[in-house]
Design an enzyme around this catalytic site. Structure first.
Site, PDB file in Angstrom:
ATOM      1  N   THR A 123       0.896  -1.223   0.068  1.00  0.00           N
ATOM      2  CA  THR A 123      -0.210   0.219  -0.116  1.00  0.00           C
ATOM      3  C   THR A 123       0.893   1.212  -0.064  1.00  0.00           C
ATOM      4  O   THR A 123       1.817   1.255   0.748  1.00  0.00           O
ATOM      5  CB  THR A 123      -0.707   0.028   1.374  1.00  0.00           C
ATOM      6  OG1 THR A 123      -1.609  -1.227   1.103  1.00  0.00           O
ATOM      7  CG2 THR A 123      -1.756   1.298   1.296  1.00  0.00           C
TER       8      THR A 123
ATOM      9  N   LEU B  94      -6.715  -7.572   0.901  1.00  0.00           N
ATOM     10  CA  LEU B  94      -7.235  -8.545   1.823  1.00  0.00           C
ATOM     11  C   LEU B  94      -7.591  -8.213   3.131  1.00  0.00           C
ATOM     12  O   LEU B  94      -6.801  -7.255   3.714  1.00  0.00           O
ATOM     13  CB  LEU B  94      -6.196  -9.793   1.811  1.00  0.00           C
ATOM     14  CG  LEU B  94      -4.646  -9.527   2.313  1.00  0.00           C
ATOM     15  CD1 LEU B  94      -4.462  -9.646   3.916  1.00  0.00           C
ATOM     16  CD2 LEU B  94      -3.716 -10.458   1.749  1.00  0.00           C
ATOM     17  N   ARG B  95      -8.242  -8.795   3.956  1.00  0.00           N
ATOM     18  CA  ARG B  95      -8.481  -8.518   5.287  1.00  0.00           C
ATOM     19  C   ARG B  95      -7.809  -9.801   6.113  1.00  0.00           C
ATOM     20  O   ARG B  95      -7.887 -10.793   5.704  1.00  0.00           O
ATOM     21  CB  ARG B  95     -10.070  -8.708   5.538  1.00  0.00           C
ATOM     22  CG  ARG B  95     -10.957  -7.843   5.089  1.00  0.00           C
ATOM     23  CD  ARG B  95     -12.569  -8.332   5.041  1.00  0.00           C
ATOM     24  NE  ARG B  95     -12.462  -9.679   4.176  1.00  0.00           N
ATOM     25  CZ  ARG B  95     -13.589 -10.633   4.118  1.00  0.00           C
ATOM     26  NH1 ARG B  95     -14.562 -10.256   5.020  1.00  0.00           N
ATOM     27  NH2 ARG B  95     -13.386 -11.611   3.447  1.00  0.00           N
TER      28      ARG B  95
ATOM     29  N   CYS C   8      -3.596  -1.471   8.934  1.00  0.00           N
ATOM     30  CA  CYS C   8      -4.213  -0.662   7.670  1.00  0.00           C
ATOM     31  C   CYS C   8      -4.954   0.565   7.986  1.00  0.00           C
ATOM     32  O   CYS C   8      -4.404   1.486   7.642  1.00  0.00           O
ATOM     33  CB  CYS C   8      -4.889  -1.940   6.901  1.00  0.00           C
ATOM     34  SG  CYS C   8      -3.873  -2.932   6.032  1.00  0.00           S
TER      35      CYS C   8
ATOM     36  N   ARG D 261      -1.362  -4.782  16.193  1.00  0.00           N
ATOM     37  CA  ARG D 261      -0.902  -3.538  15.660  1.00  0.00           C
ATOM     38  C   ARG D 261      -2.145  -2.431  15.934  1.00  0.00           C
ATOM     39  O   ARG D 261      -3.312  -2.603  15.540  1.00  0.00           O
ATOM     40  CB  ARG D 261      -0.486  -3.186  14.205  1.00  0.00           C
ATOM     41  CG  ARG D 261       0.896  -3.828  14.439  1.00  0.00           C
ATOM     42  CD  ARG D 261       1.373  -3.835  12.569  1.00  0.00           C
ATOM     43  NE  ARG D 261       0.377  -4.885  11.943  1.00  0.00           N
ATOM     44  CZ  ARG D 261       0.471  -5.187  10.563  1.00  0.00           C
ATOM     45  NH1 ARG D 261       1.194  -4.415   9.831  1.00  0.00           N
ATOM     46  NH2 ARG D 261      -0.402  -5.973   9.847  1.00  0.00           N
TER      47      ARG D 261
HETATM   48  C1  UDX Z   1      -8.670  -3.737   6.222  1.00  0.00           C
HETATM   49  C2  UDX Z   1      -9.430  -3.482   4.891  1.00  0.00           C
HETATM   50  O1  UDX Z   1     -10.663  -4.185   5.049  1.00  0.00           O
HETATM   51  C3  UDX Z   1      -8.653  -4.292   3.898  1.00  0.00           C
HETATM   52  O2  UDX Z   1      -9.572  -4.242   2.644  1.00  0.00           O
HETATM   53  C4  UDX Z   1      -7.365  -3.626   3.800  1.00  0.00           C
HETATM   54  O3  UDX Z   1      -6.768  -4.230   2.569  1.00  0.00           O
HETATM   55  C5  UDX Z   1      -6.603  -3.549   4.714  1.00  0.00           C
HETATM   56  O4  UDX Z   1      -7.152  -3.056   6.074  1.00  0.00           O
HETATM   57  P1  UDX Z   1      -7.902  -5.364   8.131  1.00  0.00           P
HETATM   58  O5  UDX Z   1      -7.294  -4.502   8.901  1.00  0.00           O
HETATM   59  O6  UDX Z   1      -7.508  -6.835   8.122  1.00  0.00           O
HETATM   60  O7  UDX Z   1      -8.527  -5.124   6.598  1.00  0.00           O
HETATM   61  O8  UDX Z   1      -9.376  -5.690   9.065  1.00  0.00           O
HETATM   62  P2  UDX Z   1     -10.946  -5.285   8.892  1.00  0.00           P
HETATM   63  O9  UDX Z   1     -11.679  -6.415   8.912  1.00  0.00           O
HETATM   64  O10 UDX Z   1     -11.344  -4.294   7.753  1.00  0.00           O
HETATM   65  O11 UDX Z   1     -11.086  -4.422  10.324  1.00  0.00           O
HETATM   66  C6  UDX Z   1     -10.327  -3.346  10.619  1.00  0.00           C
HETATM   67  C7  UDX Z   1     -10.681  -2.732  11.951  1.00  0.00           C
HETATM   68  O12 UDX Z   1     -12.223  -2.217  11.888  1.00  0.00           O
HETATM   69  C8  UDX Z   1     -10.679  -3.713  13.058  1.00  0.00           C
HETATM   70  O13 UDX Z   1     -10.423  -3.289  14.153  1.00  0.00           O
HETATM   71  C9  UDX Z   1     -12.242  -4.067  13.004  1.00  0.00           C
HETATM   72  O14 UDX Z   1     -12.547  -4.525  14.544  1.00  0.00           O
HETATM   73  C10 UDX Z   1     -12.978  -2.618  12.718  1.00  0.00           C
HETATM   74  N1  UDX Z   1     -14.258  -2.727  12.374  1.00  0.00           N
HETATM   75  C11 UDX Z   1     -14.350  -3.404  11.064  1.00  0.00           C
HETATM   76  C12 UDX Z   1     -15.207  -2.266  13.048  1.00  0.00           C
HETATM   77  O15 UDX Z   1     -15.162  -1.635  14.149  1.00  0.00           O
HETATM   78  N2  UDX Z   1     -16.551  -2.235  12.554  1.00  0.00           N
HETATM   79  C13 UDX Z   1     -17.056  -2.686  11.582  1.00  0.00           C
HETATM   80  O16 UDX Z   1     -17.980  -2.803  11.094  1.00  0.00           O
HETATM   81  C14 UDX Z   1     -15.670  -3.520  10.772  1.00  0.00           C
END
Ligand code: UDX
Length: 439
Positions: free
Chosen positions: A122, A154-155, A266, A336
């Protein structure tokens, strides 16, 4: 095809394993010898569902290998994916691109024939041309090295599935009909044939897609958390509100989970890096709303500390507080920018004795926050607690019997930071139940 993946963290290791699963011969490269040793033994140095299975399967046949050598990587293939980390610069909002530029500078002089470099890390918009400049300067074959930008969406915790079955593939090129496009389409052949949409763009747009996607996701989460603040002030219930809003197809339910807010490697970093880059470009006004998105997110952590103080009769110092959850979200050991640990740390600084349990992230949490106490069982961790905080929504917490938990604590008081504990069950078991965004 033969290909390499340079940088084998969450993104790169998963990409390498997934490319092997698609039938390619893959060499992963990382400068960390411990990481490489673990990956060669078929084990990821972090927890990610299904990844160890893929690593074990493909390292056993030799189809997937890992090395610390740039020379070996350059000689192995003429298709190189770059997935090195681009963290936030300490004390600044901008990305630290050192690892990316170093990787390209190391690889470039060793490229002796036509090659394709695919950037997956990224990056702020405008980075790919800098990568091309480095290649032009240091690669003996000059413009026979082509660059494609292919952001990764990706998540964590669904990394393998998202890599093998992405909802779209974005490919940025310097021009149309390049050799790089043919090569990358061949590498992703199986995924593309299964019907995954491919969006071909210029380099700048491909870089922007990732920044914009994460800005939108973060905004959606902070939107519902801003609604939670108003719910708290008005006696409404943000969980019911989210459910009702989500039925509108234009809004949608996904990513609208209220709670302690977003963390991880991220979203927080990407919205800050995006704002910093917009500032450099003279477009900072366009993204000032992301400052508010970040502020709303941080206020959730502060609100949790305030609620904890309220539940501790106004005094946190000297109280025993148990925190369930250390990972930034369930099904990962990644801590993180974990909202749960930020709250745990704040309570510790206010004088509480904080005991943390997490199903997977205890080792990482212990290393990063040695001053907190850790217990490796959810019931053991609540012993004699004055207050229980549910801060990462692992499914195991919702399955526990609140009566059994109540029997072990000093005071049955719980604050649900993620809204997944059932208030009716917990109250029936004798708990004082409070939640973010709920009356
Ligand atoms: C994210 C993006 O989804 C992904 O597309 C990108 O490439 C990298 O960042 P990730 O960090 O793995 O992925 O997690 P994600 O599942 O999106 O959740 C991010 C954060 O938001 C987590 O702390 C989660 O608990 C929080 N979250 C997510 C919420 O508080 N509410 C939601 O509805 C969704």
């Amino acid at each position: 095809m033969k290909l390499t993946v340079i940088g084998c963290g969450y993104l790169g290791a998963t990409h390498a394993a997934a490319m092997a699963e698609l039938g390619h011969q893959v060499l992963g490269m990382d400068i960390d010898p411990d990481k490489v040793a673990s990956l060669n033994a078929g084990r990821a140095p972090f927890f990610e569902r299904d990844l160890d299975d893929l690593l074990a399967k493909h390292t056993a046949t030799g189809q997937l290998r890992f090395t610390t050598s740039y020379a070996e990587a350059a000689a192995f293939a003429d298709l190189h994916f770059i997935g090195v980390g681009t963290p936030q610069k300490p004390g600044e909002m901008a990305y630290d691109l050192t690892h990316l530029f170093t990787a390209v500078r190391q690889l470039a002089p060793r490229l002796t024939g036509p090659a394709v470099i695919v950037g997956k890390s990224t990056v702020p918009v405008g980075t790919a041309p800098k990568v091309i400049d480095i290649l032009r300067e240091f690669a003996p074959v000059g413009d026979q090295v082509e660059v494609c930008w292919n952001p990764e969406f990706l998540r964590e915790s669904y990394a393998v599935e998202d890599t093998l079955h992405p909802d779209r593939i974005v490919l940025g090129f310097t021009g149309q009909g390049t050799r790089a496009e043919a090569v990358i389409r061949q590498a992703y052949g199986q995924i593309i044939e299964s019907g995954t949409p491919v969006i071909v763009t210029d380099l700048a747009t491909s870089e922007m897609v990732k920044s914009a996607a994460n800005a939108f996701l973060a905004t959606k989460i902070s939107f519902i958390n801003a609604m939670a603040e108003v719910c708290e002030a008005s006696g409404a219930d943000v969980h019911l509100l989210a459910e009702a809003l989500g039925h509108d197809a234009r809004i949608g339910r996904r990513g609208l989970r209220p709670g302690l807010g977003f963390g991880g490697g991220c979203l927080p970093k990407d919205i800050r890096g995006f704002m910093a880059r917009a500032g450099e470009l003279g477009a900072d006004q366009a993204l000032t709303f992301l400052r508010e998105v970040d502020a709303i997110n941080n206020r959730r952590r502060e609100r949790m500390v305030d609620l904890a103080r309220e539940q501790c009769d106004g005094v946190i110092s000297g109280k025993r507080i148990t925190v369930w959850g250390a990972a930034f979200k369930p099904d990962t050991d990644d801590i993180r920018d974990s909202p749960a640990l930020a709250v745990a740390q704040a309570l510790h600084q206010l004088g509480a004795t904080v005991t943390v349990f997490d199903p997977k992230a205890l080792d990482n949490a212990r290393k990063a926050h040695p001053q907190l106490d850790y217990v490796d069982h959810p019931l053991g961790a609540v012993r004699d607690a004055d207050l229980l905080l549910h801060l990462t929504e692992w499914p195991e917490f919702t399955r526990l019997d609140p009566k059994a938990v109540a029997a072990r604590v000093a005071n049955p008081r719980v604050i649900d930071g993620r809204g997944t504990l059932d208030p009716v069950r917990w109250r029936a078991a004798g708990w004082t139940y409070r939640a973010l965004g709920r009356p």
